[in-house]
Design a protein around this motif. Structure first.
Motif, PDB file in Angstrom:
ATOM      1  N   LEU A  82       0.761  -1.318  -0.011  1.00  0.00           N
ATOM      2  CA  LEU A  82      -0.159   0.231   0.056  1.00  0.00           C
ATOM      3  C   LEU A  82       0.874   1.317   0.005  1.00  0.00           C
ATOM      4  CD1 LEU A  82      -2.925  -0.842   2.535  1.00  0.00           C
ATOM      5  CD2 LEU A  82      -3.046  -0.715  -0.087  1.00  0.00           C
ATOM      6  N   TYR A  83       1.881   1.291   0.853  1.00  0.00           N
ATOM      7  CA  TYR A  83       2.873   2.372   0.851  1.00  0.00           C
ATOM      8  C   TYR A  83       3.650   2.637  -0.705  1.00  0.00           C
ATOM      9  CZ  TYR A  83       7.159   5.041   1.209  1.00  0.00           C
ATOM     10  OH  TYR A  83       8.304   6.020   1.365  1.00  0.00           O
ATOM     11  N   CYS A  86       0.439   4.072  -2.864  1.00  0.00           N
ATOM     12  CA  CYS A  86      -0.294   5.349  -2.690  1.00  0.00           C
ATOM     13  C   CYS A  86       1.030   6.445  -2.655  1.00  0.00           C
ATOM     14  CB  CYS A  86      -0.303   5.350  -0.901  1.00  0.00           C
ATOM     15  SG  CYS A  86      -1.825   4.475  -0.509  1.00  0.00           S
ATOM     16  N   TYR A  87       2.025   6.146  -2.592  1.00  0.00           N
ATOM     17  CA  TYR A  87       3.243   7.017  -2.882  1.00  0.00           C
ATOM     18  C   TYR A  87       3.421   7.383  -4.410  1.00  0.00           C
ATOM     19  CZ  TYR A  87       8.056   9.104  -3.055  1.00  0.00           C
ATOM     20  OH  TYR A  87       9.154   9.932  -3.017  1.00  0.00           O
ATOM     21  N   GLN A  89       1.118   6.889  -6.573  1.00  0.00           N
ATOM     22  CA  GLN A  89      -0.215   7.531  -7.043  1.00  0.00           C
ATOM     23  C   GLN A  89      -0.255   8.750  -6.799  1.00  0.00           C
ATOM     24  OE1 GLN A  89      -2.566   6.408  -9.276  1.00  0.00           O
ATOM     25  NE2 GLN A  89      -1.076   4.467  -9.858  1.00  0.00           N
ATOM     26  N   SER A  90       0.116   9.261  -5.478  1.00  0.00           N
ATOM     27  CA  SER A  90      -0.095  10.535  -4.896  1.00  0.00           C
ATOM     28  C   SER A  90       0.793  11.617  -6.080  1.00  0.00           C
ATOM     29  CB  SER A  90       0.719  10.900  -3.515  1.00  0.00           C
ATOM     30  OG  SER A  90       1.941  10.429  -3.553  1.00  0.00           O
ATOM     31  N   LEU A 154      -3.937  10.555  -0.874  1.00  0.00           N
ATOM     32  CA  LEU A 154      -3.082   9.390  -1.105  1.00  0.00           C
ATOM     33  C   LEU A 154      -1.607   9.721  -0.397  1.00  0.00           C
ATOM     34  CD1 LEU A 154      -3.862   8.910  -4.934  1.00  0.00           C
ATOM     35  CD2 LEU A 154      -4.072   7.302  -2.938  1.00  0.00           C
ATOM     36  N   ALA A 157      -2.255   8.832   3.384  1.00  0.00           N
ATOM     37  CA  ALA A 157      -2.212   7.549   3.305  1.00  0.00           C
ATOM     38  C   ALA A 157      -0.900   6.925   3.201  1.00  0.00           C
ATOM     39  CB  ALA A 157      -3.165   6.877   2.213  1.00  0.00           C
ATOM     40  N   THR A 158      -0.120   7.297   2.787  1.00  0.00           N
ATOM     41  CA  THR A 158       1.368   7.077   2.650  1.00  0.00           C
ATOM     42  C   THR A 158       2.017   7.167   4.050  1.00  0.00           C
ATOM     43  OG1 THR A 158       1.785   7.833   0.290  1.00  0.00           O
ATOM     44  CG2 THR A 158       3.541   7.403   1.464  1.00  0.00           C
ATOM     45  N   CYS A 161       0.569   4.607   5.966  1.00  0.00           N
ATOM     46  CA  CYS A 161       1.023   3.199   5.976  1.00  0.00           C
ATOM     47  C   CYS A 161       2.584   3.002   6.509  1.00  0.00           C
ATOM     48  CB  CYS A 161       1.057   2.923   4.345  1.00  0.00           C
ATOM     49  SG  CYS A 161      -0.591   2.803   3.647  1.00  0.00           S
TER      50      CYS A 161
END
Length: 284
Positions: A82-83, A86-87, A89-90, A154, A157-158, A161
């Motif tokens: 997920l990290y 999210c990284y 995609q952000s 995102l 969220a990073t 995570c």
């Protein structure tokens, strides 16, 4: 007492990790010029997984201890899979690496509040001083950021995570080479699940293969093993504080390799980060 070789090995791991992790941004940017996000992620973790399986061939220990495998898989899902998604995609939604680095600078502070009930005021001051220095280092990137709600979500969220993942990983007292294969298998499966819905293409060029090998072997195997060893044996706040130095290394490499000049604010920020880390690492 701690032997001198192990003492020096422990402290040598810190600058080695920072140097390797700081170079990741340079190779990631280079790789993304020749591949889409999920093409780079899938190939990266496939190479890392194969390399770890080869490293574990002699011991035949590719899985965590029975009873901990579900926990280890969950940590890999959060801290690695997920990290990473999210990284990347952000950044795809307009958040600059500088802003993400600043948000991630809150991780040591959150870790301190979660793990240490009693701590020195100077230790907290050091963390905020290092965070202030980080803002100065990435100020130009911050000024150019065009925020979007999706990108900021995102990016946060990073942060979540990596903070939760590090706290969970601290409880796993097993060799990194024993837990990483399962975690990378979970991460690879997660990335493959997105492939049908995301662009997947890459160029058969040096600009793809060199970053891929560096990210897959040097970063995802070498640097990640060092990180897990430091998390297992060291103070978690001290370990996460090392990430303040990552943008510094990236900017210096950007200057040495790509020739981009060092802004004066970045130089001042480097000084503030080093001063803050001295306060964080100093013993009462």
């Amino acid at each position: 007492m701690t032997s001198k070789p192990s003492f020096f090995a422990a402290y040598a791991a810190m600058p080695t990790f920072v140097l390797l992790w700081g170079s990741a941004a340079i190779f990631t940017r280079w790789g993304l010029d020749h591949a889409t996000v999920f093409a780079l992620l899938v190939c990266r973790y496939a190479i890392a997984l194969v390399a770890l399986l080869i490293l574990g061939w002699s011991s035949k220990r590719w899985l965590p201890e029975p009873g901990t495998r579900l926990q280890v898989a969950g940590i890999g899902f959060v801290m690695v899979g997920l990290y990473s998604i999210c990284y990347f995609q952000s950044m795809a939604h307009g958040v600059t690496p500088g802003l993400i680095a600043t948000l991630l600078g809150a991780q040591p502070i959150l870790t301190l509040l979660f793990t240490e009930r009693r701590f020195s005021v100077w230790r907290l001051v050091g963390l905020f001083l290092a965070l202030f220095g980080l803002v100065l280092v990435v100020y130009q990137s911050l000024a150019l950021t065009r925020l979007s709600w999706t990108g900021m979500g995102l990016a946060l969220a990073t942060l979540g995570c990596t903070t939760v993942g590090a706290l969970m990983q601290k409880r796993v007292q097993q060799a990194p080479t024993q837990v990483l294969p399962l975690q990378y298998a979970v991460t690879l499966g997660l990335c493959l699940a997105f492939v049908p819905f995301q662009p997947f293409r890459f160029n058969l060029a040096v600009g793809f293969f060199v970053p891929l090998l560096v990210l897959g072997l040097v970063i995802s195997v070498g640097a990640q093993v060092l990180l897990y060893r430091m998390i297992r044996t060291g103070n978690l706040v001290n370990v996460t504080s090392l990430f303040y130095l990552v943008p510094v290394v990236t900017i210096v490499l950007d200057f040495l390799i790509l020739g981009n000049r060092l802004p004066l604010l970045a130089v001042a920020g480097m000084g503030a980060i080093l001063g803050g880390l001295v306060l964080v690492f100093r013993r009462p």
